[in-house]
Enzyme design. Structure first.
Site, PDB file in Angstrom:
ATOM      1  N   CYS A 100       0.863  -1.181   0.000  1.00 50.85           N
ATOM      2  CA  CYS A 100       0.000   0.000   0.000  1.00 50.85           C
ATOM      3  C   CYS A 100       0.893   1.222   0.000  1.00 50.85           C
ATOM      4  O   CYS A 100       1.691   1.394  -0.922  1.00 50.85           O
ATOM      5  CB  CYS A 100      -0.979  -0.014   1.159  1.00 50.85           C
ATOM      6  SG  CYS A 100      -0.223  -0.152   2.784  1.00 50.85           S
ATOM      7  N   ARG A 136      -2.092  -1.012   5.503  1.00 49.65           N
ATOM      8  CA  ARG A 136      -3.327  -1.506   4.898  1.00 49.65           C
ATOM      9  C   ARG A 136      -3.080  -2.868   4.257  1.00 49.65           C
ATOM     10  O   ARG A 136      -3.940  -3.739   4.273  1.00 49.65           O
ATOM     11  CB  ARG A 136      -3.820  -0.520   3.821  1.00 49.65           C
ATOM     12  CG  ARG A 136      -4.561   0.660   4.370  1.00 49.65           C
ATOM     13  CD  ARG A 136      -4.900   1.641   3.265  1.00 49.65           C
ATOM     14  NE  ARG A 136      -3.759   2.437   2.850  1.00 49.65           N
ATOM     15  CZ  ARG A 136      -3.795   3.359   1.881  1.00 49.65           C
ATOM     16  NH1 ARG A 136      -4.914   3.568   1.222  1.00 49.65           N
ATOM     17  NH2 ARG A 136      -2.733   4.071   1.583  1.00 49.65           N
TER      18      ARG A 136
END
Lengths: 288, 166
Positions: free
Chosen positions: A241, A246
């Site tokens: 990410c 994430r």
């Protein structure tokens, strides 16, 4: 949650409620995006792990080292055989990140409380502002970090060159390389927008039910990652990410819920790749 | 309004963990959003996009009726309790700048987060979100005061979920 590939890494809020006092065997660890949230109330007997203050090195861009990890566990009264249950805000995004760091250092029994803070609060369950104080343990220093779940830049380059599958879990706008959210602001984290050539784009939060923060059922996850994007559980896969948090959520989903054999999280992610001189970049939609 | 130095002094004196406690106290100090702005907030206008959480910030520059040239800044904001850090920082901005003049906002230090001792404590990613709230306040006050407007600020469209992520 029983039809997931490894259902043992998830516990329900019911299970958690029944084990809050089992502090000899279970440690609940809250991990949030927001640094103050734990202090406003948390599960009884839960300790707090902050991704900035507790999991990252102060100086070098890296995680805490093996000694610091052992020290962190000791301070929280965790032993080698303690079941560590992570939960937190934002659909367990940071809980998965903390889980990943614990796996990096080989802690055996880790789980995530499905639904995290959101579900626990929605169910009106017990919260407290009391910080528990557990007797310090002597957690053994791990030999080294497990390289099988973490990808470094060179490996990502090689993976890209042999067309290995990658999943970029940022927003479609970040992925496509469109100028980000506010006009007139310089891009603060990366010199160049776009994505690593060959990557597919599945925003991380698609794996969660927005209503209660739980993970989607296995069939729905399979439809997204394997059906729509053509990822294969048998292929070595890399997730990234912007700083690798994430993507640790997606790493968790692919590894434990869908049973992918080998998924690595590239925590250097876009803040590394998008700043490298000469690194190949693709913009626009994912190629076919 | 309260001078930045007075707000920063207790933060600077404290150890990191106590600094968080102090920040926590500010989560209680953000005044409720005036009802007339609720509709804008619910429509997703005037959101600070760089923040992880839905931060509504509506600075206003009021032309004082009887004194030509005198203007007053009002800070209207709403931040959910599920985002206590952004809520606390917004309350600090309210304490510092609600009732200030546009010139005071313009002359305020760029490194406010450093002065509060929060940069190192929060880490770069979180600091960027908070810095964006501060930047939006200052940009909006500058825009309204130079344009000589006394009405509500520019409306900006909200991204699909109203947030940007680290």
């Amino acid at each position: 949650m029983s039809d997931y590939a490894h259902p043992d890494v998830l516990v329900s809020t019911d299970w958690a409620a029944e084990h809050l006092d089992d502090t000899d065997h279970v440690r609940f660890v809250e991990a949030n995006e927001d640094v103050l949230l734990y202090k406003t109330g948390h599960l009884p007997n839960a300790v707090n792990v902050d991704w900035v203050q507790d999991l990252q090195d102060d100086t070098v861009r890296d995680f805490i080292d093996a000694e610091q990890f052992a020290d962190l566990c000791s301070r929280m009264g965790i032993e080698e055989d303690t079941k560590v249950v992570f939960y937190g805000d934002k659909n367990n995004w940071w809980a998965c990140y903390a889980f990943w760091v614990f796996k990096l250092y080989g802690h055996a029994d880790c789980a995530v409380m499905d639904g995290g803070r959101k579900k626990w609060e929605q169910e009106g369950r017990a919260m407290t502002t009391d910080t528990p104080d557990f007797a310090e343990t002597d957690y053994p220093v791990p030999e080294s970090a497990d390289p099988s779940i973490r990808a470094f830049r060179k490996e990502v380059e090689e993976h890209m060159q042999r067309d290995g599958p990658m999943v970029d879990v940022r927003s479609p706008e970040e992925f496509k390389g469109e100028i980000t959210h506010v006009p007139g602001l310089p891009e603060e984290s990366s010199m160049r927008p776009g994505h690593i050539p060959g990557a597919r784009n599945v925003p991380w939060a698609r794996a969660a039910n927005d209503e209660d923060g739980t993970f989607r059922p296995r069939a729905e996850l399979a439809e997204i990652y394997e059906g729509e994007e053509g990822l294969d559980a048998g292929d070595d896969t890399i997730a990234y990410c912007r700083i690798g948090e994430r993507s640790s959520h997606t790493w968790f989903v692919l590894t434990y819920l869908l049973g992918f054999d080998q998924v690595k999280n590239y925590d250097g992610s876009w803040t590394e790749w998008g700043n490298l001189v000469g690194a190949p970049i693709e913009t626009g939609e994912a190629g076919s | 309004m309260k001078p930045i130095e007075d707000i920063a002094a207790p933060f600077q004196m404290m150890e990191p963990d106590m600094r968080l406690e102090l920040l926590l106290e500010y989560t209680e100090k953000l005044p409720p959003l005036p009802e007339r702005y609720a509709e804008m907030r619910d429509a997703g206008m005037a959101m600070v996009h760089e923040c992880q959480s839905p931060v509504f910030l509506m600075p206003e520059v009021e032309q004082n009726g009887d004194t030509a040239g005198e203007k007053t800044v009002h800070v209207h904001a709403d931040v959910p309790e599920s985002a206590p850090t952004a809520r606390a920082f917004t309350a600090i901005l309210h304490e510092a700048f609600d009732g200030a003049t546009p010139a005071q906002v313009r002359q305020a230090p760029d490194d406010l987060l450093d002065r509060l001792g929060l940069s190192g404590l929060l880490g770069m990613q979180r600091t960027q979100g908070l810095a964006a709230i501060y930047r939006r306040l200052r940009n909006e006050v500058a825009r309204q005061s130079t344009a000589g407007e006394s009405t509500a600020g520019q409306e900006t469209a909200r991204s699909s979920d109203g947030t940007a992520e680290a």
